[in-house]
Design an enzyme around this catalytic site. Sequence first.
Site, short mmCIF file in Angstrom:
data_model
loop_
_atom_site.label_atom_id
_atom_site.label_comp_id
_atom_site.label_asym_id
_atom_site.label_seq_id
_atom_site.Cartn_x
_atom_site.Cartn_y
_atom_site.Cartn_z
N LYS A 191 51.98 33.39 9.51
CA LYS A 191 50.47 32.90 9.36
C LYS A 191 49.57 34.11 9.15
CE LYS A 191 49.64 29.02 11.07
NZ LYS A 191 49.30 27.86 11.93
N CYS A 216 10.15 19.89 -7.10
CA CYS A 216 9.28 19.13 -7.47
C CYS A 216 8.39 18.57 -6.44
CB CYS A 216 10.03 17.76 -8.25
SG CYS A 216 10.55 16.74 -6.87
N CYS A 275 17.01 14.88 -3.44
CA CYS A 275 15.89 14.65 -4.03
C CYS A 275 16.21 13.64 -4.80
CB CYS A 275 15.35 15.80 -4.74
SG CYS A 275 14.07 15.39 -5.79
N LYS A 277 54.86 26.75 4.59
CA LYS A 277 54.71 25.95 5.67
C LYS A 277 53.69 24.90 5.39
CE LYS A 277 54.04 26.40 10.61
NZ LYS A 277 52.76 25.28 10.74
N ASP A 323 44.80 29.58 15.79
CA ASP A 323 45.73 30.24 15.77
C ASP A 323 45.38 31.97 16.18
OD1 ASP A 323 47.70 28.58 14.90
OD2 ASP A 323 47.52 28.86 12.70
N GLU A 332 42.31 28.20 11.73
CA GLU A 332 42.09 29.81 11.92
C GLU A 332 41.67 30.17 13.11
OE1 GLU A 332 40.92 28.01 9.45
OE2 GLU A 332 41.78 28.76 7.38
#
Length: 632
Positions: A286, A377, A390, A127, A49, A46
């Site tokens: 896209k 805890c 943990c 694509k 592009d 992302e």
Amino acid sequence: MLSQNIIDKIIRQDILVDELLDEELSIFCQTANLAYRSGKPIISNEDYDFIYLATLKNKEPNNPLFKSIEPEGRAFAEEKVLLPELMLSIDKAYSWNEMSKWIERLEKSGMLIGLDLNAIQIKATPKLDGFAGFDDGNRLYTRGDGKKGSDISRVFKRGLCVFKDSGRGLGAGEIVVKKSYFEKYLVHSFEYPRNFQSSLIKEKALDEQAQKAIIDKGALFVPFIKLPIWSGSMTELVAKFEEIVSQVLVMVDFDVDGVVFEVINIDLKTQMGANRKFHRWQIAFKENKDIVQVKVLNVMPQVGRSGKITPVAEVEPTLLSGATIVRVTGHHYGLVKEQGLGIGSVVELTRSGLVIPKIISVLKPMPVDIPDNCLSCGMPLVWESDFLVCVNHKNCPAQIIGRITYFFKVLANNDGFGIATVEKLYAHNIRSVSQIYTLNVERLMAIGFGEKTSINLISQLSRSISEKIEDWRFLAAFGMHRMGLGNCENLLKSYRLNDIFDLTLEQITNIDGFAELTAQVIVQGLVSIVDEYNQIYQYNFNLDTTVFTKDLQTLMHELFDKRIVFTGKMNCPRNEMKKHAKLVGIKVSTTISTKIDYLVIGSRVGQKKIQNAEKLGVVVMTEADYLSKITM
């Protein structure tokens, strides 16, 4: 050239895109592209592009990066061989405006050969986001520069199969990993599917995960001509563009980063031709996702039922894709430390459709607060790879409460045992599911529940025992690591529920789908739950026994091993039909795709759903037709 220090600052967005000189931006785009094609992306698709490449195109539309095919990186052999056919790149559109310009070019070219716009036929395919290659039947080549590529035939020698068992020699395609397979088996080891895909191609010996993916057909070579398609007129494309894009994006179980549109008319394709980089009769759309920048108000650790500590970022209330976002996961503390996710950080969020919002990147890093002790805890936390954990599994309140709520959630045949109820039970020394099944109305009222609520909770416990559920669902409810519903069902296709606690590592490894590492985790998990299992199993739950794979193979009917989806109101309860279908060797799914063989419809089914199924090549049959093909 950019120094590594500058590149790192751009990646971290210490230096923003608007602060780069044109030459620096160009070099960074080339660097990011090389890293991506080598299987080691340094930024997300992302960002590449929609931020860096989009900015470069706006500043330098004639940059060489837009005029020639991107190099594939240094991960492949230096020696290149001539490809059997040219493998050009695909021009891209990031908005309807850019798509409209492509359509205008088609219309003008059509007019030159006397072809009306309405006569232009278009097809659309997903694509794929994989490694492009060309299979001539003897060798498999990388795309290279579009004319010459590297010989990577070794991937077929390693056992890689072709999509839909189509056979060799089908030309251009991509090596990809199934999205469902990646999320089930690989997501904890690889940040991106592309990182894993590159391990299949490289010359070094395959590791166990890569070998398993090939054997399981989780990784495949997909010839483009075997992809599912949408096809129609240009008029239909313009009228239903968004609907078509949405439909095509979910056609396959692979990572998809757009939709490829291309002309079907041969004469128009010939007229439009190609330039050095791409065919003019083809374009990839896209779609940019909604992205916002928001300030982090706090980062809080959240303890999961397995002990993993998840950082949850509390952000300024922000509207994103129609929803107000106030909290978003930071995934794990390894990322918190690496990216500088702390109070005051500015982060970039994205959310597409109804998908859970996620942090794309931290634009403004701040000092981070890594907890030393478990918030629940108080025990010291330990690092396991990128995860803070943990390890006080037996006594950590959050883990105990998480395991109990998970049990009832997975059984899915009861109501009332959500986190509020379980937290109240925990406060009165209830520490396990088995203890809950010993309760009665009087004890619940003494704990502080009202009489009506107490009666209802006991009724729900009885319901969870008497209402039939699958044995694999019962096993999955115990929450063993790597033993979700699918793996539990797979295990019980080979061994009875009460026999699995005596299985050896070798016996589990011999089951199709379980590698040695997974088998080791299963053996350890079974040891950890056996006492609690025995306490709960004694209540005689109404369990539907899984049919062994070897017994399924003796069944002979027309729908055996076919994939079906049930929809609409049935005369028989739909859940019962699903269960029975599995018992007689039918694969039941919940969503329509090209992988589905039959859609079984009851009453009150919308015509649109039927039409969509038929477009995807799915055979539609009525409930009566279905029943006639099997023995109910």
